[in-house]
Structures are given as structure tokens and as C-alpha cells.
Design an enzyme around this catalytic site. Structure first.
Site, short mmCIF file in Angstrom:
data_model
loop_
_atom_site.label_atom_id
_atom_site.label_comp_id
_atom_site.label_asym_id
_atom_site.label_seq_id
_atom_site.Cartn_x
_atom_site.Cartn_y
_atom_site.Cartn_z
N ASP A 30 1.20 -0.97 0.14
CA ASP A 30 0.02 0.47 -0.06
C ASP A 30 1.10 1.18 -0.04
O ASP A 30 1.67 1.06 0.77
CB ASP A 30 -0.88 -0.36 1.40
CG ASP A 30 -2.15 0.75 0.82
OD1 ASP A 30 -3.45 0.33 0.98
OD2 ASP A 30 -1.42 2.16 0.96
N GLY A 260 -27.12 1.49 0.60
CA GLY A 260 -25.90 1.72 0.93
C GLY A 260 -24.93 1.60 0.82
O GLY A 260 -25.08 0.67 0.02
N CYS A 263 -20.94 0.00 -2.19
CA CYS A 263 -20.62 -0.48 -3.80
C CYS A 263 -21.53 -0.76 -4.51
O CYS A 263 -21.98 -0.37 -5.25
CB CYS A 263 -20.45 -2.92 -3.15
SG CYS A 263 -18.78 -2.85 -2.56
N ARG A 330 -19.63 4.73 4.29
CA ARG A 330 -20.03 4.89 2.93
C ARG A 330 -21.30 5.08 2.35
O ARG A 330 -21.95 3.93 2.55
CB ARG A 330 -18.67 4.87 2.59
CG ARG A 330 -17.79 5.14 3.02
CD ARG A 330 -16.55 4.22 2.08
NE ARG A 330 -16.43 3.22 2.16
CZ ARG A 330 -15.98 2.01 1.66
NH1 ARG A 330 -14.76 2.53 0.41
NH2 ARG A 330 -15.20 1.15 2.11
C1 UDX Z 1 -23.03 -5.81 -1.86
C2 UDX Z 1 -22.08 -7.95 -1.73
O1 UDX Z 1 -23.43 -8.13 -1.03
C3 UDX Z 1 -21.41 -7.95 -2.36
O2 UDX Z 1 -21.84 -9.36 -2.58
C4 UDX Z 1 -20.24 -7.40 -3.36
O3 UDX Z 1 -18.96 -7.82 -2.94
C5 UDX Z 1 -19.96 -5.65 -2.67
O4 UDX Z 1 -21.61 -5.72 -2.59
P1 UDX Z 1 -22.42 -5.35 0.65
O5 UDX Z 1 -22.13 -3.87 0.71
O6 UDX Z 1 -21.19 -4.96 2.50
O7 UDX Z 1 -22.25 -6.42 -0.10
O8 UDX Z 1 -23.65 -5.28 1.44
P2 UDX Z 1 -24.64 -6.21 1.68
O9 UDX Z 1 -25.00 -6.79 2.84
O10 UDX Z 1 -24.98 -6.75 0.28
O11 UDX Z 1 -25.60 -4.94 1.75
C6 UDX Z 1 -25.93 -3.48 1.21
C7 UDX Z 1 -27.09 -2.65 1.65
O12 UDX Z 1 -28.05 -3.54 0.98
C8 UDX Z 1 -27.35 -2.06 2.36
O13 UDX Z 1 -27.59 -0.77 3.12
C9 UDX Z 1 -27.99 -2.98 3.15
O14 UDX Z 1 -28.63 -2.48 4.36
C10 UDX Z 1 -29.09 -3.36 2.32
N1 UDX Z 1 -30.13 -4.01 1.57
C11 UDX Z 1 -29.07 -5.21 1.66
C12 UDX Z 1 -31.60 -4.48 1.82
O15 UDX Z 1 -31.75 -2.92 2.13
N2 UDX Z 1 -32.34 -5.50 1.74
C13 UDX Z 1 -31.85 -6.89 1.42
O16 UDX Z 1 -32.46 -7.33 1.64
C14 UDX Z 1 -30.72 -6.76 1.90
#
Ligand code: UDX
Length: 447
Positions: A30, A260, A263, A330
Site C-alpha cells: 500500500d 447504501g 458497492c 460510506r
Molecule cells: C455487497 C454485495 O453483497 C457483495 O457481494 C459485494 O462484493 C459488495 O457489495 P456489501 O455492500 O458489503 O456487499 O453489503 P450488503 O450486505 O450486500 O448490503 C448492501 C446494502 O443493502 C445495505 O445498505 C443493506 O442495508 C441493504 N439491504 C440488503 C437491504 O436494504 N435489504 C436487503 O434485503 C439486503
């Protein structure tokens, strides 16, 4: 095998630690001197369950090391992963300048005597980035070096990243070079997981297509939640009924304040921009974004409907992170909610199991947000409680304690964590998403 990872963010560091755990020798690089020093001192700069232990264990075992030198990484790794940020630009397209810079640095550090190297894109990138990485390395590398390029998208979720990496549902990698694919197969052999091997463009597309589909599922259920509210249906029952169909599945059908994080918002935007640049306007995904953004507006309308004017209202906010089990704020809907309520003059006191420090640093809230001593202290004298993140401690809250501390027992649950009947039976007025309002039993009103 020996491998290197350039970039020690969420993805790079966790991936490095997990590769070391299965027995490979890993060099993490890094350019942030402070971060590398922290890691060398045995401290992990992010909160991710199980990661600190994994890093410590593998450093002690001599399988994991840290450096600021890309040249060292290129010297020591037969496989070199690029895991640097790919932030969004104003127009939603992806800023690839970090990838380009690292590709150049790798090229300039390659030497013919190192033999064949594979350069692997781990960052989420638009389709055809692999080709550009290959062109760049070819342009800047000394004559006689041998290398291949591969794409290996990462599907880990924050909060359970270690488990996702060590026991993945699937591993996807793609390359147009057989030698690169052979090395990638060996690298992933110890994981004992289903592997899909593709061409490089398909591997790149899989990441954006998967994340956009999951975001679509969330926006779909949030749209159905609106129909439930208008018709008297219960979104939890509807989601259960839909999810029992194996073709659909129950996961990612939780209605609430919307998605949110680092990703989904970025990847949906990027996929729209990528499709547009290829000549296909992906209108379906534009709707996904639109529904997601308006979830917060609708929720705030509900709060205003009850509290009327937010100015000087004392509001307790449970949750700051973008989801449970992370300190990441984020693109957190909880933070956006705090900003919007504060802009309307509300007096907001928040609490989050892991997100207070990160919200103070990155939440753009200055001194306008107060932080509670603990989960219950922020309820003292509150006119309402808003639940914005799906932490298990909120689902298991002591409702008696909660009620005794609030000025008026009123909950807006943006993640449908509580059981409406149980809450109402405690004499608490309760509003959630896609479910009917639940008012206290008449006898307990005002008690
Ligand atoms: C996501 C993907 O799941 C993962 O495979 C990828 O590599 C990166 O992006 P992450 O951003 O860590 O992972 O979180 P995730 O658990 O997917 O949740 C994303 C958002 O969706 C959160 O804000 C969560 O609150 C929201 N969410 C998730 C919902 O509102 N409803 C759901 O049913 C599931």
C-alpha cells in the site's frame, strides 16, 4: 504459491489475509505509509469481524507481510492482484486512474528474469478494463517480460468478509491466456469451492451484473412495500411468500430505507454508465436507483406526518453505518437521514455499536449531530426514535427501558426490526416500512 496484493483496503487486506490462511505466501502493498506502519505494528485499520486475528496469526506464521514498495510486491508475487479503489465520477462512470497508475508501476517493476507473472484485477472495474491493463503493462514494461492478465471479481460482504472469502459460494475468474488460468486454478485450489472460469470480459461483467441484480431485488421489494402500505398488506409476509419460491429466494428481500454502502450505489451507477457507453440505455436500473433514493423521502414524510414540524424536536437515531456488523458509513442511508433531519432543525442524538468514530470522521455532520453515551442514553427525553441500521442489538432492545426514557413513546423503524404487536402492546406507537401502523392498546395510551 507466492502472491502480492496492491492496495490494502477492505478487499485487498481481507483477501491477502485469507490467501495466507490457506497457506500461500502473501505480500500486501500500500502506498499509504501510515497504514502500512499500523499493519506492521500489528494493528488493523478497519473493523471486520475475525480479520485482526487472521492478520496476526498469519504474520506470526510468516505467510503475510506488508510493504509500501510495489517493486517488492512485483518481485515477490507470481500472481499480482490489483485491489485499489475505483471511485465514481460526477457522471456515474468509474474513475480508473488508480488502476492505470498501479498497472504502470507494476510494468516498470517487472523484469525478464522474474519469469511469467499474472496480473489480476480484483477491483470492481468496467468491462474491457483488463484489455487496457494489458495494453498499459505492455507499453511500460521492459522488453522480454512475460505476463498474462486476468479478472477475478470479489463478492465479499462487509461484516462477514472473512467467512465469504474462506467459504465462498463461488469463485469467478477469467482470462484469455491459458497460462494465467492454470496459475489461478492452483491459487484457488485450497478453497474447495465451485469455480467458474470465463473469458476476461465475462468475469468483469459478472460483478456489475450481480450487484445490480441484488440492488434490483431490494428496490423491487421496497416498491412492493409501497403497495402494501396502500392496500393493508404486510411486506414481511409478502417477502416470505415470494422468497419460498426457490427460483427467487428470501435473501435481499428486506424492505427498509434502501441500500447504501461502498458497492451497490456505485456499481449500479457504473453499470448504467457502462451500458450507456456501449449504446444500451439500461432504464430498468435507472428505476432501481430512483426507487432507492425515494425510500428515504417517503420515510421522512412518515416522520413529518406524526411529528409535524421537525424543528427543535428531539430525535434519537439508532444506527449510523450502512448496515450491521461494520464501521463503514460510506453512502449510509442513516447518515443521509441524520443530515436531512438536522437540516430541518431537529435535535438529533445518535448511537451505533461501531459507527460513532467513523461517523465523526467521515459523516460530514460536523458538530450538528450529538452522540449518545450508549444505546439507551440517547433516548432521554426524545420525541421519537428512528431505527436506521439493522444491528441485532436494536432488534433485541429492552422496550420497557426504551419507553421509560422517551418523552413520547414513538418509534419509526426503517429496517422492520421490531415486532409491531409486541411494541404496540408495550404502549409504544410504531411505524415501519410496508406494514400497517401499530398504535398502543387504548388502555395504555398516555400511560
Ligand atoms: C455487497 C454485495 O453483497 C457483495 O457481494 C459485494 O462484493 C459488495 O457489495 P456489501 O455492500 O458489503 O456487499 O453489503 P450488503 O450486505 O450486500 O448490503 C448492501 C446494502 O443493502 C445495505 O445498505 C443493506 O442495508 C441493504 N439491504 C440488503 C437491504 O436494504 N435489504 C436487503 O434485503 C439486503
Amino acid at each position: 504459491m507466492k502472491l502480492s496484493i496492491i492496495g490494502t483496503g477492505y478487499v485487498g487486506l481481507t483477501t491477502g489475509a485469507c490467501f495466507a490462511e490457506v497457506g500461500h505466501e502473501v505480500t500486501c502493498v500500500d502506498n499509504n505509509v501510515e497504514k502500512v506502519q499500523m499493519l506492521l505494528d500489528g494493528k488493523v485499520p478497519i473493523y471486520e469481524p475475525g480479520l485482526a486475528e487472521l492478520v496476526a496469526k498469519n504474520v506470526t506464521a510468516g505467510r503475510l507481510k506488508f510493504t509500501t514498495s510495489t517493486a517488492e510486491g512485483v518481485r515477490d508475487g507470481d500472481v499480482i492482484f490489483i485491489a485499489v479503489p475505483t471511485p465514481p465520477q460526477e457522471d456515474g462512470s468509474v474513475d480508473l486512474s488508480f488502476i492505470e497508475k498501479v498497472a504502470r508501476e507494476i510494468a516498470e517493476s517487472l523484469k525478464p528474469e522474474y519469469g511469467y507473472r499474472v496480473i489480476v484485477d480484483k477491483s470492481t472495474v468496467p468491462v474491457k478494463t483488463g484489455q487496457k491493463v494489458g495494453d498499459t503493462v505492455r507499453r511500460y514494461a521492459p522488453a522480454g517480460v512475460e505476463f498474462g492478465v486476468a479478472s477475478n471479481p470479489e463478492f465479499l460482504r462487509e461484516g462477514c468478509a472473512v467467512e465469504d472469502l474462506l467459504k465462498p459460494d463461488r469463485i469467478v475468474f477469467g482470462s484469455n491466456d491459458e497460462r494465467a488460468l492454470a496459475l489461478m486454478r492452483r491459487l484457488y485450489d485450497p478453497f474447495n469451492a465451485p469455480i467458474l472460469v470465463t473469458d476476461i470480459e465475462s468475469a468483469e461483467l459478472i460483478k456489475h451484473a450481480a450487484n445490480s441484480f441484488l440492488a434490483l431485488k431490494i428496490s423491487y421489494i421496497n416498491a412492493v412495500a409501497r403497495i402494501c402500505e396502500k392496500s393493508g398488506g404486510d411486506i414481511e409476509k409478502v417477502a416470505e411468500g415470494i422468497g419460498m419460491d426457490k427460483r427467487i429466494g428470501r435473501s435481499f428481500l428486506n424492505a427498509g430505507l434502501g441500500y447504501g454502502g461502498s458497492c451497490f450505489p456505485k456499481d449500479v451507477k457504473a453499470f448504467i454508465a457502462i451500458s450507456e457507453s456501449l449504446g444500451y440505455p439500461f432504464d430498468l436500473l435507472k428505476q432501481v436507483e430512483h426507487i432507492n433514493a425515494s425510500q428515504l423521502d417517503l420515510f421522512l414524510d412518515k416522520v413529518r406526518e406524526k411529528l409535524w414540524v421537525l424543528r427543535e424536536k428531539k430525535i434519537a437515531l439508532w444506527g449510523l453505518t450502512f448496515k450491521q456488523n461494520t464501521d463503514d458509513v460510506r453512502e449510509s442511508v442513516a447518515i443521509k437521514l441524520a443530515q436531512r433531519m438536522i437540516a430541518e432543525g431537529a435535535d438529533v442524538t445518535a448511537w451505533d455499536p461501531q459507527g460513532v468514530t467513523t461517523a465523526r470522521r467521515f459523516g460530514n455532520l460536523g458538530d450538528s449531530l450529538t452522540y449518545g453515551e450508549d444505546m439507551y442514553a440517547c433516548l432521554d427525553g426524545a420525541d421519537a426514535l428512528i431505527i436506521a441500521t439493522e444491528w441485532p442489538e436494536f432488534a433485541n432492545a429492552d422496550l420497557n427501558e426504551l419507553k421509560s426514557r422517551m418523552r413520547s413513546p414513538l418509534i419509526f423503524d426503517g429496517r422492520n426490526l421490531l415486532d409491531p404487536q409486541t411494541v404496540a402492546a408495550q404502549g409504544i406507537e410504531y411505524y415501519s416500512v410496508g406494514r400497517a401502523a401499530h398504535l398502543p392498546e387504548p388502555a395504555s395510551v398516555g400511560s
